[in-house]
Every structure is written in structure tokens, then in C-alpha cells.
Design an enzyme around this catalytic site. Structure first.
Site, PDB file in Angstrom:
ATOM      1  N   TYR A 167       3.401 -14.110 -15.201  1.00  0.00           N
ATOM      2  CA  TYR A 167       2.077 -13.036 -14.370  1.00  0.00           C
ATOM      3  C   TYR A 167       0.999 -13.393 -14.560  1.00  0.00           C
ATOM      4  CZ  TYR A 167      -0.391  -8.433 -13.456  1.00  0.00           C
ATOM      5  OH  TYR A 167      -1.068  -7.115 -12.658  1.00  0.00           O
ATOM      6  N   ALA A 209       0.436  -1.334   0.221  1.00  0.00           N
ATOM      7  CA  ALA A 209       0.065  -0.011  -0.030  1.00  0.00           C
ATOM      8  C   ALA A 209       1.183   1.620  -0.138  1.00  0.00           C
ATOM      9  CB  ALA A 209      -0.941   0.240   1.283  1.00  0.00           C
ATOM     10  N   LYS A 254      -1.352 -14.289 -11.916  1.00  0.00           N
ATOM     11  CA  LYS A 254      -2.629 -13.746 -11.548  1.00  0.00           C
ATOM     12  C   LYS A 254      -4.026 -14.627 -12.143  1.00  0.00           C
ATOM     13  CE  LYS A 254      -1.577  -9.993 -10.292  1.00  0.00           C
ATOM     14  NZ  LYS A 254      -2.001  -9.246  -8.858  1.00  0.00           N
ATOM     15  N   ASP A 259       7.863  -8.209   2.780  1.00  0.00           N
ATOM     16  CA  ASP A 259       7.660  -8.925   2.453  1.00  0.00           C
ATOM     17  C   ASP A 259       7.119 -10.471   2.275  1.00  0.00           C
ATOM     18  OD1 ASP A 259       8.192 -10.592  -0.323  1.00  0.00           O
ATOM     19  OD2 ASP A 259      10.273 -10.771  -0.242  1.00  0.00           O
ATOM     20  N   VAL A 260       5.715 -10.157   1.682  1.00  0.00           N
ATOM     21  CA  VAL A 260       5.207 -11.243   1.439  1.00  0.00           C
ATOM     22  C   VAL A 260       5.677 -12.867   0.666  1.00  0.00           C
ATOM     23  CG1 VAL A 260       2.832  -9.541   1.937  1.00  0.00           C
ATOM     24  CG2 VAL A 260       3.087 -10.588  -0.743  1.00  0.00           C
ATOM     25  N   ALA A 267       0.276 -16.791 -14.803  1.00  0.00           N
ATOM     26  CA  ALA A 267       0.177 -17.609 -14.324  1.00  0.00           C
ATOM     27  C   ALA A 267      -0.047 -17.536 -13.031  1.00  0.00           C
ATOM     28  CB  ALA A 267       1.115 -18.474 -14.494  1.00  0.00           C
TER      29      ALA A 267
HETATM   30  P1  NDP Z   1       3.099  -0.480  -8.340  1.00  0.00           P
HETATM   31  O1  NDP Z   1       3.825  -0.875  -8.901  1.00  0.00           O
HETATM   32  O2  NDP Z   1       2.905   0.777  -8.019  1.00  0.00           O
HETATM   33  O3  NDP Z   1       2.729  -1.341  -6.710  1.00  0.00           O
HETATM   34  C1  NDP Z   1       3.188  -2.118  -6.205  1.00  0.00           C
HETATM   35  C2  NDP Z   1       2.876  -2.008  -4.626  1.00  0.00           C
HETATM   36  O4  NDP Z   1       3.576  -3.193  -4.394  1.00  0.00           O
HETATM   37  C3  NDP Z   1       4.215  -1.803  -4.590  1.00  0.00           C
HETATM   38  O5  NDP Z   1       3.786  -0.575  -2.598  1.00  0.00           O
HETATM   39  C4  NDP Z   1       5.286  -2.689  -3.590  1.00  0.00           C
HETATM   40  O6  NDP Z   1       5.817  -1.773  -1.923  1.00  0.00           O
HETATM   41  C5  NDP Z   1       4.283  -3.789  -2.915  1.00  0.00           C
HETATM   42  N1  NDP Z   1       4.813  -5.112  -3.050  1.00  0.00           N
HETATM   43  C6  NDP Z   1       5.962  -5.369  -4.298  1.00  0.00           C
HETATM   44  N2  NDP Z   1       6.301  -6.666  -3.724  1.00  0.00           N
HETATM   45  C7  NDP Z   1       5.772  -6.805  -2.687  1.00  0.00           C
HETATM   46  C8  NDP Z   1       6.498  -7.973  -1.773  1.00  0.00           C
HETATM   47  N3  NDP Z   1       6.872  -8.615  -1.776  1.00  0.00           N
HETATM   48  N4  NDP Z   1       5.988  -7.940  -0.517  1.00  0.00           N
HETATM   49  C9  NDP Z   1       4.924  -6.525   0.003  1.00  0.00           C
HETATM   50  N5  NDP Z   1       4.636  -5.464  -0.515  1.00  0.00           N
HETATM   51  C10 NDP Z   1       5.202  -5.328  -2.303  1.00  0.00           C
HETATM   52  O7  NDP Z   1       1.470  -1.919  -8.238  1.00  0.00           O
HETATM   53  P2  NDP Z   1       0.206  -1.033  -9.070  1.00  0.00           P
HETATM   54  O8  NDP Z   1      -0.500  -0.514  -8.037  1.00  0.00           O
HETATM   55  O9  NDP Z   1       0.015  -0.832 -10.355  1.00  0.00           O
HETATM   56  O10 NDP Z   1      -0.815  -2.501  -8.793  1.00  0.00           O
HETATM   57  C11 NDP Z   1      -1.266  -3.759  -7.442  1.00  0.00           C
HETATM   58  C12 NDP Z   1      -1.715  -4.608  -8.179  1.00  0.00           C
HETATM   59  O11 NDP Z   1      -2.338  -4.545  -9.078  1.00  0.00           O
HETATM   60  C13 NDP Z   1      -0.242  -5.874  -8.266  1.00  0.00           C
HETATM   61  O12 NDP Z   1      -0.927  -7.124  -7.666  1.00  0.00           O
HETATM   62  C14 NDP Z   1      -0.383  -5.610  -9.745  1.00  0.00           C
HETATM   63  O13 NDP Z   1      -0.294  -7.007 -10.279  1.00  0.00           O
HETATM   64  C15 NDP Z   1      -1.706  -5.567  -9.810  1.00  0.00           C
HETATM   65  N6  NDP Z   1      -2.481  -5.195 -11.122  1.00  0.00           N
HETATM   66  C16 NDP Z   1      -2.209  -3.636 -11.713  1.00  0.00           C
HETATM   67  C17 NDP Z   1      -2.799  -3.427 -13.081  1.00  0.00           C
HETATM   68  C18 NDP Z   1      -1.944  -1.692 -13.249  1.00  0.00           C
HETATM   69  O14 NDP Z   1      -2.583  -1.657 -15.021  1.00  0.00           O
HETATM   70  N7  NDP Z   1      -1.285  -1.093 -12.747  1.00  0.00           N
HETATM   71  C19 NDP Z   1      -3.308  -4.733 -13.695  1.00  0.00           C
HETATM   72  C20 NDP Z   1      -4.028  -5.260 -13.023  1.00  0.00           C
HETATM   73  C21 NDP Z   1      -3.213  -5.387 -11.747  1.00  0.00           C
HETATM   74  P3  NDP Z   1       7.121  -2.142  -2.026  1.00  0.00           P
HETATM   75  O15 NDP Z   1       8.003   0.045  -3.014  1.00  0.00           O
HETATM   76  O16 NDP Z   1       7.711  -1.501  -0.985  1.00  0.00           O
HETATM   77  O17 NDP Z   1       8.225  -3.302  -2.085  1.00  0.00           O
END
Ligand code: NDP
Length: 245
Positions: free
Chosen positions: A154, A12, A158, A62-63, A156
Site C-alpha cells: 500500500y 464511489a 501511494k 475494475d480500474v 509503495a
Molecule cells: P472503502 O474500502 O470504503 O471503499 C473503496 C471503494 O473503492 C469502493 O467504492 C470500492 O468499490 C472501490 N474499488 C475498490 N477496488 C476497485 C477497483 N478495482 N475498481 C473500481 N473501484 C474499486 O475505502 P475508503 O473510502 O476508505 O478509501 C478510499 C480511498 O482513500 C482509497 O484509495 C484509500 O486507499 C484512500 N485512503 C483511505 C484512508 C482511510 O483511512 N479510510 C486513509 C488514506 C487513504 P467496490 O465495492 O464496488 O469494489
């Protein structure tokens, strides 16, 4: 309204997760802003929520790391009495054509996007069982329904997340816990900002509403499932401007 509810939103610190955290907090929930690397950004999100009268705290983890995720949920349970709403939003991409994709690229995406959600669901559902109440919302992607060139890993993950959502919905329904997925299309975040202009234009041509969505569009769907969706479980709600129908 979500007054008195504790909501954990993974990933978030920015993008869609940040919009979901803000929305749930605006509806009265105490929001746990999870992040992996972006501590300062996550603290800024929580700080802004509190500034406008909401409640939010940050928990880094880290999830993909099972032990760290279980420990985070144990700490949240100790501090706040459990989790009512879990939004599995954390996600990454490591795009490459399948013939060139490395095992490391494949495994990294599966570990965060699929196994990460498994870790949080398993631990959070235990706290929800005791309350006989819970809302789990998994952020999938339309790619998990249609596939997408360059995203074997990705897609796979989702598609797996959608299958896991339906399974968890069946297992947890009798305990008052609903489990649904939201499948965004193209949303304006860091993840899509790196797409070349030509691909963005082509994508817009496939979206009946003719534009990329905003993170708030996804947050609105999540808020509905969290606050209103009492008789909705095992569903996949596409938030994609009509791209997949
Ligand atoms: P961003 O890249 O903008 O943000 C990703 C977020 O996930 C960051 O807050 C990051 O935090 C966090 N994150 C990444 N890896 C980990 C981890 N291992 N543990 C905990 N937190 C983690 O992505 P979006 O906002 O675009 O995407 C959010 C979700 O929506 C994702 O699941 C994505 O697959 C999905 N999605 C997005 C689309 C799009 O068009 N943007 C379309 C379809 C689905 P940190 O920086 O601290 O690592």
C-alpha cells in the site's frame, strides 16, 4: 461552483468516494459514480444524489483492467462529451508484514491503487487536452509519505501515486490541467472500521486533532482543488488532523 462540469469519481460506491461524489454533485457537477463490485450501492449513491436535485449516473469497471477502464472513459466521452474532473479514489488494502506478504497481495494493491490511476489518468487526460481544461485529484495516503508497518504494498502504491501526480502535473500544466494529490490520514470508512480497537486508540494518540476524520473532511479538500485550485498543481494536501507535518 461546478455547473456544467463532468466529474468521474472512481470507487464511489461507499466511503470517501461516496462523500466526494455527493460533494461535487452538490456543487453542480454531473457525477459519474464508478464502482467495481458494488453495483447496488453505487446505484443507491447516484439515486440519492438525484433525489436531492443533483445529477449522477453509474459506470461499473475494475480500474485495474486497462481495457475496461479505457472503454468506460470512451463511453463517458461519447455520452457526456469528456471528463473535466477526475478523482482517482478507488483503492484496496491487503495488509501483511513484508516478510509474510505474498506476491499476490503485493500485485493486487499495486494493480488497483497505482496502475488503476494510471489507466484513468491516461485516458481522461486525452479528453481534457481537447478542452484545455482539467482537474485531476489523486487520493493518496499519508502512508505513501511515512511508510507503515504491514503496508509495504500500500505504501509503495501511494508513494508511486504521489510521484505520478507530480509527473502528470508537469506534463499537463501547459494545457490548463492541474494534477494534485490528497493524502488522508485515518478516516472513518469500511477500510479503517476493521482495525482492532487497540490500534485505533494508538492512532488517535498520534493525531493532534485527536480523532479520525470523516469522509466529508476529504471531500472538502477535493472540492477545493476541483473548484478553486487554478494556481495549484503537483501538490500533496494531507487531510490527517495534523498527524504528518
Ligand atoms: P472503502 O474500502 O470504503 O471503499 C473503496 C471503494 O473503492 C469502493 O467504492 C470500492 O468499490 C472501490 N474499488 C475498490 N477496488 C476497485 C477497483 N478495482 N475498481 C473500481 N473501484 C474499486 O475505502 P475508503 O473510502 O476508505 O478509501 C478510499 C480511498 O482513500 C482509497 O484509495 C484509500 O486507499 C484512500 N485512503 C483511505 C484512508 C482511510 O483511512 N479510510 C486513509 C488514506 C487513504 P467496490 O465495492 O464496488 O469494489
Amino acid at each position: 461552483m461546478l455547473t456544467g462540469k463532468v466529474a468521474l469519481v472512481t470507487g464511489a460506491s461507499r466511503g470517501i468516494g461516496c462523500a466526494i461524489a455527493r460533494k461535487l454533485a452538490k456543487m453542480g457537477a454531473l457525477v459519474i459514480v464508478n464502482y467495481n463490485g458494488s453495483k447496488e450501492a453505487a446505484e443507491a449513491v447516484a439515486g440519492e444524489i438525484c433525489k436531492v436535485g443533483g445529477s449522477a449516473v453509474t459506470y461499473g469497471c475494475d480500474v485495474a483492467d486497462e481495457a475496461a477502464t479505457t472503454a468506460m472513459i470512451a463511453a463517458i466521452t461519447k455520452d457526456y462529451g469528456g471528463i473535466d474532473i477526475l478523482v482517482n479514489n478507488a483503492g484496496i488494502t491487503r495488509d501483511n508484514l513484508m516478510l509474510r506478504m505474498t506476491d499476490a497481495e503485493f500485485d493486487a494493491v499495486l494493480a488497483t491503487n497505482l496502475k488503476g490511476a494510471f489507466h484513468t489518468m491516461r485516458a481522461a487526460a486525452k479528453t481534457m487536452l481537447k478542452k484545455r481544461y482539467g482537474r485531476i485529484i489523486n487520493i493518496a495516503s499519508v502512508t505513501g509519505m511515512t511508510g507503515n508497518a504491514g503496508q509495504a504494498n500500500y505504501a509503495a502504491a501511494k508513494a508511486g501515486l504521489i510521484g505520478m501526480t507530480k509527473t502528470a502535473a508537469r506534463e499537463l500544466a501547459s494545457r490548463g490541467i492541474t494534477v494534485n494529490a490528497v493524502a488522508p490520514g485515518f478516516i472513518e470508512t469500511d477500510m479503517t472500521r476493521k482495525l482492532p480497537e487497540e490500534i485505533r486508540k494508538k492512532a488517535c494518540g498520534q493525531i493532534p486533532l485527536g480523532r479520525f476524520g470523516q469522509p466529508e473532511d476529504v471531500a472538502d479538500a477535493v472540492a477545493f482543488l476541483a473548484a478553486e485550485g487554478a494556481y495549484l498543481t503537483g501538490q500533496v494536501l494531507a487531510v490527517d488532523g495534523g498527524m504528518v507535518m
